[in-house]
Scaffold this active site. Structure first.
Site, PDB file in Angstrom:
ATOM      1  N   LYS A 236       9.687   5.932   9.056  1.00 34.10           N
ATOM      2  CA  LYS A 236       9.458   4.837  10.014  1.00 34.10           C
ATOM      3  C   LYS A 236       9.203   3.568   9.204  1.00 34.10           C
ATOM      4  CE  LYS A 236       6.085   2.713  11.837  1.00 34.10           C
ATOM      5  NZ  LYS A 236       6.553   1.299  11.900  1.00 34.10           N
TER       6      LYS A 236
ATOM      7  N   GLU B 254      -1.051   4.373  -0.393  1.00 39.28           N
ATOM      8  CA  GLU B 254      -1.022   3.284  -1.372  1.00 39.28           C
ATOM      9  C   GLU B 254      -1.326   2.014  -0.592  1.00 39.28           C
ATOM     10  OE1 GLU B 254      -0.643   0.418  -3.626  1.00 39.28           O
ATOM     11  OE2 GLU B 254       1.438   0.572  -2.982  1.00 39.28           O
TER      12      GLU B 254
ATOM     13  N   CYS C 208       1.152  -6.060  -3.026  1.00 38.15           N
ATOM     14  CA  CYS C 208      -0.175  -5.467  -3.224  1.00 38.15           C
ATOM     15  C   CYS C 208      -0.591  -5.649  -4.683  1.00 38.15           C
ATOM     16  CB  CYS C 208      -0.237  -4.030  -2.772  1.00 38.15           C
ATOM     17  SG  CYS C 208       1.112  -3.034  -3.304  1.00 38.15           S
TER      18      CYS C 208
ATOM     19  N   GLU D   9      -8.318  -8.877   0.251  1.00 34.81           N
ATOM     20  CA  GLU D   9      -6.892  -9.138   0.061  1.00 34.81           C
ATOM     21  C   GLU D   9      -6.397 -10.124   1.123  1.00 34.81           C
ATOM     22  OE1 GLU D   9      -4.167  -5.800   0.793  1.00 34.81           O
ATOM     23  OE2 GLU D   9      -3.211  -6.306  -1.112  1.00 34.81           O
TER      24      GLU D   9
HETATM   25  C1  UN1 Z   1       3.941  -3.838  -3.850  1.00 37.15           C
HETATM   26  O1  UN1 Z   1       3.376  -4.846  -4.218  1.00 37.15           O
HETATM   27  O2  UN1 Z   1       3.728  -3.349  -2.726  1.00 37.15           O
HETATM   28  O3  UN1 Z   1       5.104  -4.013  -9.455  1.00 37.15           O
HETATM   29  C2  UN1 Z   1       4.937  -3.159  -4.690  1.00 37.15           C
HETATM   30  C3  UN1 Z   1       5.588  -4.746  -8.617  1.00 37.15           C
HETATM   31  C4  UN1 Z   1       6.795  -4.264  -7.833  1.00 37.15           C
HETATM   32  C5  UN1 Z   1       6.368  -3.386  -6.719  1.00 37.15           C
HETATM   33  C6  UN1 Z   1       5.277  -3.980  -5.886  1.00 37.15           C
HETATM   34  N1  UN1 Z   1       7.704  -3.564  -8.711  1.00 37.15           N
HETATM   35  O4  UN1 Z   1       5.114  -5.847  -8.385  1.00 37.15           O
END
Ligand code: UN1
Length: 502
Positions: A181, A256, A290, A391
């Site tokens: 999804k 995550e 993230c 965040e």
């Molecule tokens: C994310 O921020 O959800 O390392 C993933 C990185 C990318 C992946 C980010 N290759 O910033």
């Protein structure tokens, strides 16, 4: 052309290899965040009944897919990687249109899916287990990786193809079948990914797509008793619910979630290099990673100089439609996300942080139809302020100061998250100490907090996750379960721990 692939189409769910509307007939719109008059397409607003159909299709397909030799499964991934390469530009354009980040970055997102395809294709000829001596004579002992079964996946909008590939590709090479999804903001990129897998030869029902919103379509996927494992990437708030639901059924669950990633600049840092890293880490993907650099910790000796340089360079960034050449920062993904950014600016001001630049929506002619926010810098931030703890997921960076290495490590670690960290220094001893002492799943030396590569473990400590890793062999550990196998060729009963020969 199947309904799932036409542009501006009324897209359907993919269940058992067939494109089907939501049983309710309901759908939702996917619009371009840089230009809300641009309708990318409509997608099914699915519910529990659609999820049920998809899980049944995945269960059926599992019976044959699990018996397909792993090297054969891997060949399909490899072909998909090649096809993604041929379609890179088209898929990047689609992704910029539905998600907003600039073309250079969406090309990178497709590239990350290609990297994952090739890496996981290689695993088809490895998937190593162990053989080990038995404690008894004429007995053989080994461990083998078994697929988990039907895997449910809930993916975010910020890496609309890369993150689905992190989940789908290892799951598939290990012999699982999947129901995914995707985020309601970016379903088209998941369609493009799964369409590519099918064009590469993936049998019907092995990967199924159900689009829709979290409460209606995501929750039933997590709750479904015939889903054997759940992988989720998204907010901590939703992740907590996913984890609790999965735990109630003892279902393996990979979470995550967020980050509040610090970049430390020591007084011996190469400041020119650090500026490039800070701009990319904080404002790349409009801060919607993230792994985004959302705190920069400055040694007091270089704070003034670096801050002036950063403000000057930030104000030169071109914000606009990611499809337009020369634009460096795209829009935020939707109205809710830009509201959150605005709210955090107000919070930071109320807490007493100094707004050095940005802090507002952009309203000019080029920005009137999209969710554009000016890249924003706060100085004078104290470690306990909410802008230093929570965040934002937008183009906002907080500058803090420190006077010793130990203090910097303390500030960097003084948060509830632990995804990515970075240190700029020319002192090799300090670099190694930081690698050891920063509480995070990822540490960069002389590079910003973003830019993870797919063959290394990706994930974090503390409230960033629940201990699992994507990327690298960690992904195989999640998508397989260990079986210990003993073969006794002595032709007699041998009792372990009892017939010790003493
Ligand atoms: C994310 O921020 O959800 O390392 C993933 C990185 C990318 C992946 C980010 N290759 O910033």
């Amino acid at each position: 052309m199947p309904d799932g692939k036409t542009k501006k189409a009324q897209h359907k769910n993919l269940i058992g290899g067939r494109w089907v509307a939501a049983r309710s007939g309901k759908s939702f719109e996917n619009r371009n965040p840089a230009d809300s008059s641009d309708l990318v397409g409509t997608f099914p607003a699915s519910a529990a009944e659609d999820v049920k159909d998809a899980v049944e299709a995945a269960r059926l397909a599992f019976q044959t897919w699990r018996l397909t030799p792993a090297p054969k499964r891997a060949e399909i991934l490899y072909r998909a990687g090649e096809l993604l390469g041929q379609r890179k530009e088209e898929y990047a354009q689609d992704m910029t249109r539905e998600m907003g980040k600039v073309l250079e970055e969406t090309r990178g997102d497709v590239q990350e899916a290609m990297d994952t395809a090739f890496y996981m294709a290689g695993e088809g000829r490895r998937l190593f287990g162990q053989t080990t001596p038995s404690e008894l004579q004429n007995k053989f002992a080994m461990s083998v990786r078994m697929p988990v079964g039907v895997c449910g996946m809930i993916t975010p909008w910020n890496f609309p193809m890369a993150i689905p590939s992190w989940k789908l590709f290892p799951a598939l090479v290990c012999g699982n079948t999947c129901v995914i999804k995707p985020a309601e903001d970016t379903p088209l990129s998941t369609y493009n990914l799964v369409q590519t897998l099918m064009d590469a030869g993936l049998p019907p029902g092995v990967a199924n797509i159900v689009t829709g919103f979290g409460p209606e379509a995501g929750a039933p996927l997590v709750e479904h008793p015939d889903v054997d494992a759940i992988s989720f990437t998204g907010s901590s708030e939703v992740g907590r619910m996913v984890g609790q639901t999965a735990a109630a059924n003892f279902k393996p669950c990979s979470l995550e979630m967020g980050g509040k990633n610090a970049m430390i600049l020591m007084d011996d840092a190469n400041l020119e290099l650090a500026i490039e890293g800070a701009l990319w880490g904080a404002f790349g993907t409009t801060g919607q990673r993230c792994t985004a650099t959302s705190r920069i910790l400055l040694h007091k000796k270089i704070a003034k100089q670096f801050t002036a340089m950063l403000v000057e360079r930030t104000e030169r960034l071109r914000v606009g439609n990611g499809l337009v050449k020369g634009v460096q920062v795209g829009p935020q993904v939707n109205a809710q996300q830009i509201d959150t950014t605005e709210r955090y600016v107000a919070i930071a001001l109320a807490e007493g942080a100094n707004l050095l630049t940005g802090g507002k929506r952009l309203k000019g002619r080029a920005h009137s139809n999209g969710h554009f926010f000016a890249p924003t810098i706060f100085s004078g931030v104290k470690p306990s302020m909410r802008i230093a703890q929570e965040e934002v997921f937008g183009p906002v960076v907080a500058l803090l100061q420190f006077s010793s290495f130990e203090e910097a490590i303390g500030i960097a670690n003084g948060i509830s998250y632990g995804l990515s960290t970075s240190i700029y220094t020319r002192d090799v001893n300090r670099a190694y100490r930081a690698m050891r002492d920063l509480e995070a799943g990822i540490t960069y030396v002389n590079a910003p907090t973003i830019g993870a590569e797919v063959h290394l473990p990706f994930g974090g400590v503390k409230q960033t996750g629940n201990g699992h890793r994507e990327g690298g062999t960690g992904a195989l550990d999640f998508y397989t379960t260990w079986k210990a196998v003993y073969v006794d060729y002595s032709d007699k009963l041998q009792r372990a721990q009892i017939d010790t020969g003493e």
